[in-house]
Design a protein around this motif. Sequence first.
Motif, PDB file in Angstrom:
ATOM      1  N   HIS A   1      25.701 -14.334  -4.417  1.00  5.94           N
ATOM      2  CA  HIS A   1      26.911 -15.141  -4.558  1.00  5.94           C
ATOM      3  C   HIS A   1      26.181 -16.832  -5.150  1.00  5.94           C
ATOM      4  CE1 HIS A   1      29.087 -12.830  -2.083  1.00  5.94           C
ATOM      5  NE2 HIS A   1      30.643 -13.643  -2.365  1.00  5.94           N
ATOM      6  N   GLN A   2      25.300 -16.111  -6.107  1.00  5.05           N
ATOM      7  CA  GLN A   2      24.375 -17.238  -6.669  1.00  5.05           C
ATOM      8  C   GLN A   2      23.848 -18.325  -6.129  1.00  5.05           C
ATOM      9  OE1 GLN A   2      27.845 -18.858  -9.157  1.00  5.05           O
ATOM     10  NE2 GLN A   2      27.365 -17.902 -10.913  1.00  5.05           N
ATOM     11  N   GLY A   3      23.277 -17.212  -4.608  1.00  2.03           N
ATOM     12  CA  GLY A   3      21.979 -18.067  -3.974  1.00  2.03           C
ATOM     13  C   GLY A   3      21.450 -17.687  -4.522  1.00  2.03           C
ATOM     14  N   MET A   4      19.941 -19.264  -4.859  1.00  2.00           N
ATOM     15  CA  MET A   4      18.581 -19.277  -5.267  1.00  2.00           C
ATOM     16  C   MET A   4      17.895 -20.170  -5.046  1.00  2.00           C
ATOM     17  SD  MET A   4      19.574 -20.068  -9.175  1.00  2.00           S
ATOM     18  CE  MET A   4      20.740 -21.195  -9.383  1.00  2.00           C
ATOM     19  N   MET A   5      16.780 -19.561  -4.881  1.00  2.00           N
ATOM     20  CA  MET A   5      16.027 -21.020  -4.907  1.00  2.00           C
ATOM     21  C   MET A   5      16.079 -22.541  -5.104  1.00  2.00           C
ATOM     22  SD  MET A   5      12.704 -19.750  -6.569  1.00  2.00           S
ATOM     23  CE  MET A   5      11.598 -22.273  -6.858  1.00  2.00           C
ATOM     24  N   ASP A   6      16.926 -22.680  -6.493  1.00  2.00           N
ATOM     25  CA  ASP A   6      17.344 -23.651  -7.244  1.00  2.00           C
ATOM     26  C   ASP A   6      18.608 -24.487  -6.926  1.00  2.00           C
ATOM     27  OD1 ASP A   6      15.422 -24.744  -9.063  1.00  2.00           O
ATOM     28  OD2 ASP A   6      15.764 -22.650 -10.110  1.00  2.00           O
ATOM     29  N   SER A   7      18.911 -23.143  -5.742  1.00  2.00           N
ATOM     30  CA  SER A   7      20.329 -24.245  -5.138  1.00  2.00           C
ATOM     31  C   SER A   7      20.254 -25.906  -4.337  1.00  2.00           C
ATOM     32  CB  SER A   7      20.731 -23.385  -3.796  1.00  2.00           C
ATOM     33  OG  SER A   7      20.691 -21.581  -4.072  1.00  2.00           O
ATOM     34  N   HIS A   8      21.615 -26.398  -5.559  1.00  2.00           N
ATOM     35  CA  HIS A   8      21.335 -27.737  -5.516  1.00  2.00           C
ATOM     36  C   HIS A   8      20.731 -28.281  -4.413  1.00  2.00           C
ATOM     37  CE1 HIS A   8      24.804 -29.905  -3.337  1.00  2.00           C
ATOM     38  NE2 HIS A   8      24.971 -28.683  -3.270  1.00  2.00           N
ATOM     39  N   VAL A   9      20.400 -27.835  -2.903  1.00  2.00           N
ATOM     40  CA  VAL A   9      20.179 -28.703  -2.161  1.00  2.00           C
ATOM     41  C   VAL A   9      18.240 -28.963  -1.650  1.00  2.00           C
ATOM     42  CG1 VAL A   9      19.739 -29.316   0.519  1.00  2.00           C
ATOM     43  CG2 VAL A   9      22.516 -29.281  -0.357  1.00  2.00           C
ATOM     44  N   LEU A  10      18.523 -27.372  -1.955  1.00  2.00           N
ATOM     45  CA  LEU A  10      16.503 -27.327  -1.608  1.00  2.00           C
ATOM     46  C   LEU A  10      16.229 -27.870  -3.577  1.00  2.00           C
ATOM     47  CD1 LEU A  10      17.194 -23.455  -0.596  1.00  2.00           C
ATOM     48  CD2 LEU A  10      17.386 -25.576   0.597  1.00  2.00           C
ATOM     49  N   ARG A  11      16.537 -27.736  -4.244  1.00  2.00           N
ATOM     50  CA  ARG A  11      16.213 -28.191  -5.351  1.00  2.00           C
ATOM     51  C   ARG A  11      16.081 -29.696  -5.159  1.00  2.00           C
ATOM     52  NH1 ARG A  11      19.834 -27.027  -8.452  1.00  2.00           N
ATOM     53  NH2 ARG A  11      20.571 -29.336  -9.459  1.00  2.00           N
ATOM     54  N   LYS A  12      17.124 -30.668  -4.486  1.00  2.00           N
ATOM     55  CA  LYS A  12      17.189 -31.697  -4.456  1.00  2.00           C
ATOM     56  C   LYS A  12      15.777 -32.307  -3.534  1.00  2.00           C
ATOM     57  CE  LYS A  12      21.054 -32.431  -6.310  1.00  2.00           C
ATOM     58  NZ  LYS A  12      23.036 -33.069  -6.083  1.00  2.00           N
ATOM     59  N   ALA A  13      15.750 -31.164  -2.144  1.00  2.00           N
ATOM     60  CA  ALA A  13      14.880 -31.662  -1.300  1.00  2.00           C
ATOM     61  C   ALA A  13      13.506 -31.470  -1.693  1.00  2.00           C
ATOM     62  CB  ALA A  13      14.602 -30.642  -0.500  1.00  2.00           C
TER      63      ALA A  13
END
Length: 243
Positions: free
Chosen positions: A51-63
């Motif tokens: 469902h499009q989850g990945m290392m660049d999913s926005h909360v993780l990217r912003k972390a």
Amino acid sequence: MDIRASTVLPAERRPVTLHTADGLGLVGELALPAGTDPVATLICLHPLPTHQGMMDSHVLRKASFRLPALAGVAVLRFNTRGTTSRHGTSEGEFGEGETERHDVAAAIEFAEFEGLPRPWLLGWSFGTELALKWGCDPEVAGAILLSPPLHRATDADLDVWARSGKPLVALVPELDDYLRPAEARERFARVPQAEVIGVDNARHLWVGEPYVRIVLDEVVRRVAPGAHPLPTEWDGPYEKDVL
């Protein structure tokens, strides 16, 4: 300058490859505080890749964009097996949360090999299932769970965490699609040290800068309390995310 959704603060960032026990290479990135040793480490476990989850999913990217500079925290992100992001595609195929046990182990081992201090798991949705099922490792200080659905993770998995005594913090959106705060408190009650935090008006995907700030503040409160609360302004150099 106000810190915005696209703000990228200074860090030492480098691509990494995690190697699993079953022979796969996983695409990742390590972001370290620039010019200083980290005080703690986040190992990020992303949402459901189907469902499009990945290392660049926005909360993780912003972390990864903010916490090395604002809190002195190292952030390790990676794509689980078969997952694609702008950083590339990890080898292998989606394993329904079972073969991903090797992915979690590879990330923990990488953090140990790199000498990264006090690794915490930061799981989001599917990533919380991986944390609960496979992440209660002696090297792990604790886990922070964003929007835990508790679909794959069982009471037996919760009991492992209960026996460990390791901190377990669940941030549960008031309007979550899968598990809301009242039910989450019932499910996590079997883990005496678990803390369930309901977040008013939030949804499963934590869309909106106010909710991202709540999440990152709660993360830092646990892993780097000396940096809490996080500032909302930055006076130094920065870049803008192009995603």
